[in-house]
Scaffold this motif. Structure first.
Motif, short mmCIF file in Angstrom:
data_model
loop_
_atom_site.label_atom_id
_atom_site.label_comp_id
_atom_site.label_asym_id
_atom_site.label_seq_id
_atom_site.Cartn_x
_atom_site.Cartn_y
_atom_site.Cartn_z
N ARG A 277 0.84 -1.21 0.00
CA ARG A 277 0.00 0.00 0.00
C ARG A 277 0.87 1.25 0.00
O ARG A 277 0.68 2.16 -0.81
CB ARG A 277 -0.91 0.02 1.24
N LEU A 280 2.50 2.32 -3.23
CA LEU A 280 1.69 3.02 -4.23
C LEU A 280 2.01 4.50 -4.20
O LEU A 280 2.07 5.16 -5.23
CB LEU A 280 0.19 2.82 -3.95
N ARG A 308 1.91 14.19 -5.23
CA ARG A 308 0.63 13.49 -5.35
C ARG A 308 -0.11 13.35 -4.03
O ARG A 308 -1.31 13.16 -4.01
CB ARG A 308 0.84 12.11 -5.98
N ARG A 310 0.34 11.88 0.40
CA ARG A 310 1.15 11.19 1.40
C ARG A 310 0.36 10.00 1.95
O ARG A 310 -0.85 9.87 1.70
CB ARG A 310 1.55 12.15 2.53
N SER A 312 0.19 6.97 5.42
CA SER A 312 0.73 6.44 6.67
C SER A 312 -0.13 5.28 7.14
O SER A 312 -1.30 5.17 6.76
CB SER A 312 0.76 7.53 7.74
N GLU A 313 0.47 4.39 7.92
CA GLU A 313 -0.28 3.23 8.41
C GLU A 313 0.34 2.73 9.69
O GLU A 313 1.56 2.58 9.80
CB GLU A 313 -0.27 2.13 7.33
N GLY B 77 -6.50 12.17 -9.24
CA GLY B 77 -5.82 11.36 -10.26
C GLY B 77 -6.35 9.94 -10.23
O GLY B 77 -6.30 9.26 -9.21
N LEU B 80 -3.83 6.40 -9.58
CA LEU B 80 -3.37 6.23 -8.20
C LEU B 80 -4.54 5.96 -7.26
O LEU B 80 -4.48 5.08 -6.40
CB LEU B 80 -2.59 7.48 -7.76
N ASP B 83 -5.68 2.39 -7.65
CA ASP B 83 -4.70 1.46 -7.06
C ASP B 83 -4.83 1.43 -5.54
O ASP B 83 -4.75 0.38 -4.91
CB ASP B 83 -3.27 1.85 -7.45
N ILE B 84 -5.00 2.61 -4.97
CA ILE B 84 -5.11 2.69 -3.51
C ILE B 84 -6.39 2.00 -3.03
O ILE B 84 -6.35 1.16 -2.13
CB ILE B 84 -5.09 4.17 -3.05
N LYS B 87 -6.21 -1.73 -2.90
CA LYS B 87 -5.31 -2.37 -1.92
C LYS B 87 -5.63 -2.05 -0.46
O LYS B 87 -4.88 -2.46 0.43
CB LYS B 87 -3.87 -1.93 -2.21
N PRO B 89 -7.06 -2.13 3.33
CA PRO B 89 -7.19 -3.34 4.14
C PRO B 89 -8.60 -3.65 4.66
O PRO B 89 -8.85 -4.79 5.05
CB PRO B 89 -6.23 -3.10 5.31
N PRO B 109 -6.19 0.95 9.77
CA PRO B 109 -4.98 1.65 10.20
C PRO B 109 -4.31 2.47 9.09
O PRO B 109 -3.36 3.19 9.35
CB PRO B 109 -4.05 0.50 10.61
N ALA B 110 -4.82 2.38 7.86
CA ALA B 110 -4.15 3.04 6.73
C ALA B 110 -4.84 4.36 6.38
O ALA B 110 -6.06 4.42 6.28
CB ALA B 110 -4.15 2.13 5.50
N VAL B 111 -4.04 5.38 6.19
CA VAL B 111 -4.55 6.70 5.82
C VAL B 111 -3.76 7.23 4.62
O VAL B 111 -2.53 7.32 4.67
CB VAL B 111 -4.40 7.71 6.99
N PHE B 112 -4.47 7.57 3.55
CA PHE B 112 -3.84 8.19 2.38
C PHE B 112 -4.41 9.59 2.21
O PHE B 112 -5.62 9.80 2.39
CB PHE B 112 -4.14 7.41 1.10
N THR B 113 -3.57 10.55 1.87
CA THR B 113 -4.03 11.89 1.56
C THR B 113 -3.58 12.23 0.14
O THR B 113 -2.39 12.17 -0.17
CB THR B 113 -3.45 12.91 2.55
N LEU B 114 -4.55 12.53 -0.72
CA LEU B 114 -4.24 12.81 -2.12
C LEU B 114 -4.52 14.27 -2.44
O LEU B 114 -5.54 14.81 -2.02
CB LEU B 114 -5.12 11.95 -3.05
N ASN B 115 -3.62 14.87 -3.22
CA ASN B 115 -3.85 16.22 -3.71
C ASN B 115 -4.86 16.18 -4.86
O ASN B 115 -4.60 15.52 -5.87
CB ASN B 115 -2.54 16.85 -4.20
#
Lengths: 384, 384
Positions: A277, A280, A308, A310, A312-313, B77, B80, B83-84, B87, B89, B109-115
């Protein structure tokens, strides 16, 4: 030469032999497959000069429906020949060559004529001294290759690192691959009469071992012969000849750290999923780095901001001990290393942020202690 | 915007909408996917300017586990983001955007930040007038596309030929594609109120119909709306908008020959297998030609000698009648035409060596007379 044979069986053997045949080569005859017919059977040979694969189709094997009518040999372009054989309409096919090296393939109503070359012009393979072969445990040997070969270098600047190094001992074989950024070592127990081998430390090209893994079935008998010039893998009816890589393989044992300042215990697949993850996001920037923070028993994997975004996990742990640590690494290397543990619980040992990490099986798992080691060099960042 | 949704369901819809999104584009915002949240549900839009795909995830659909907490819209986008999402959890995921167009995706537990970008900057789709839609027979319409679209041109020199031409009649639809070397025509019976359509003859870009075939399940309801600007295909919860190709499609009916000098009856799959074998050899030379010889009731397919060799095959026939003939053609075109008949017995009508061949279903087969026609121009050779 002239013979009839069962098309399906012939196709299977052709596919294996063709694995050695290069798409491009500076030696034109090597784009061909050599077909040699003698009273005992038919031999097929493919080669890229580094690796040669030879297969023998015996008169004695009734499933081949082999009927030899005339001896001889010819070399024909491998790709076209394979495509034709695969698409022929009947099960019994007839192959016949004439003195102008024209090969005629007849299958029911379909007739193909291919321009070939004299079989005598094809490079010769060495004779095998079958008394000096040792028997390998097929499944374990394939596993050893799969667990290590991804760490071999793709850079031709240090050719010796592009292969798998085998150290052959009387009671075990150790396989090592490293590109100097990461290292994989797998030991497999096996009783060998090492007196039969000219060499007990050899480095085999990556292509040879990866093709070996593809060709050998888990339940097939596998024998090996090593001498100064080459390594030869012998299967029933199929032989793989390969050159060895020249030079001394570096002493890698001294690189394996024997202590640690911090240790994590994680399930390999859980950590792998988190790494995949995070990657990516790390793949969005050129330097492809993830960061692992170990602080107050909590472990966080993160990719710091790029254009793009950030990620974290929080990582689920089985255990954590030792000092707090902040370490950065290439997630693709970590992914390859983690995959080799097939989902068991593992230890990850750390010293400092600039010293290699060591991955090994947790005691009590299927893998005995230190049978499989994965070493990974961290990436220095401004924080390191 | 802020909502939670079931990840698997969201992934399925994302995959469909993403089909419109181009890998490369001169309009940067089109590499993104638009996510728009209102009290009724979530709308996803992907577009390459020619085709736009919109999907609506309704609050009413309990399987989506959709929980809308805040309205709003954003563009992120697409690749990306997909894909995120794939994947992550956990099954439940939270998507939340802020006033800086940052999209935060949280999954366990997963955190994504996208512009992201402002959703208001994304091109607007037209309103649909649902009163003017006609219902199509899904399976037959997909079949019509599959049986014809391969004959559409890939050359931009005559743009109108790069699409599928639809003639919409009160009791049938006719689909035609041609690149001027070959032509495919498929008619499907369907009762339509053509008064509802602004146009009854339109040419739809190849990409639109091939994506439609991929997205629409055989058992889904399919509606169509045609106006001067575009064609719109409407599925439950998914809408495909496409521009039309401009210009008049050539009158192709006059090209279909109504008589023949020679006729073969063959099984489409038997002949296809022979064509595919012969093409292995014809592909070895630049001009990719096979020759069909009809003489004294015997039919032979052959590839004359090139530097790699030659091939010939006696063709198994159901029947042959008429004059002897020697004719040459591109085997790849013949292969595509033959495949469309799905293994039934067909007629191949010939006039002379320089006039087009016509392939059609044998009377009494599953396909009614002339429902599917494939026309193929021969290649003139020195012998013609």
């Amino acid at each position: 030469m002239k013979f009839t044979i069962n098309r399906q069986k012939f196709t299977d053997v052709l596919n294996n032999v063709s694995r050695a045949i290069p798409g491009k080569t500076t030696i034109p005859i090597l784009t061909g497959i050599k077909i040699e017919v003698n009273p005992d059977g038919v031999t097929l040979i493919g080669s890229d000069a580094d690796i040669s694969i030879e297969s023998f189709l015996s008169n004695q094997d009734e499933s081949l429906q082999l009927n030899i009518k005339e001896q001889g040999s010819i070399v024909v372009g491998a790709r076209l020949f394979n495509d034709i054989i695969r698409k022929l309409p009947t099960n019994e096919i007839l192959l016949e060559s004439d003195s102008n090296y024209l090969l005629t393939i007849t299958s029911g109503p379909a007739v193909f004529t291919l321009n070939g070359q004299d079989g005598a012009a094809y490079p010769h393979l060495p004779e095998i001294d079958f008394e000096n072969t040792v028997s390998l445990p097929t499944l374990a040997f394939k596993e050893m290759i799969n667990h290590t070969i991804f760490s071999a270098s793709n850079q031709e600047s240090r050719p010796i690192l592009t292969g798998l190094n085998l150290s052959i001992h009387p009671d075990y074989i150790s396989g090592v691959a490293t590109d100097s950024h990461r290292l994989s070592r797998r030991e497999i127990p096996v009783e060998l009469n090492t007196d039969l081998l000219d060499l007990t430390n050899v480095t085999i090209p990556k292509k040879t071992v990866t093709e070996l893994v593809r060709i050998v079935e888990d339940d097939q008998k596998l024998q090996m012969l090593v001498n100064e010039q080459q390594v030869i893998f012998i299967l029933e009816n199929l032989t793989i000849y390969s050159r060895l890589l020249e030079g001394n393989y570096p002493d890698t044992d001294r690189l394996i750290p024997s202590n640690h300042q911090t240790q994590l215990v994680v399930n390999a697949n859980d950590f792998l999923a988190a790494i995949e993850r995070a990657s990516l996001m790390s793949h969005q920037s050129k330097n492809n780095i993830v960061q692992l923070s170990i602080k107050d028993q909590a472990v966080e994997l993160s990719v710091s901001g790029n254009e793009r975004g950030r990620a974290s996990e929080d990582i689920q742990l089985k255990a954590v001990s030792g000092q707090d640590l902040l370490i950065s690494f290439n997630p693709d290397y970590m992914r390859d290393a983690l995959k080799s543990f097939n989902g068991i619980d593992i230890k990850i040992d750390f010293q400092t942020a600039v010293r290699p990490m060591l991955l090994s099986a947790l005691d009590g798992s299927d893998l005995a202690h230190n049978e499989l080691l994965q070493l990974l060099t961290p990436i220095r960042t401004h924080q390191s």
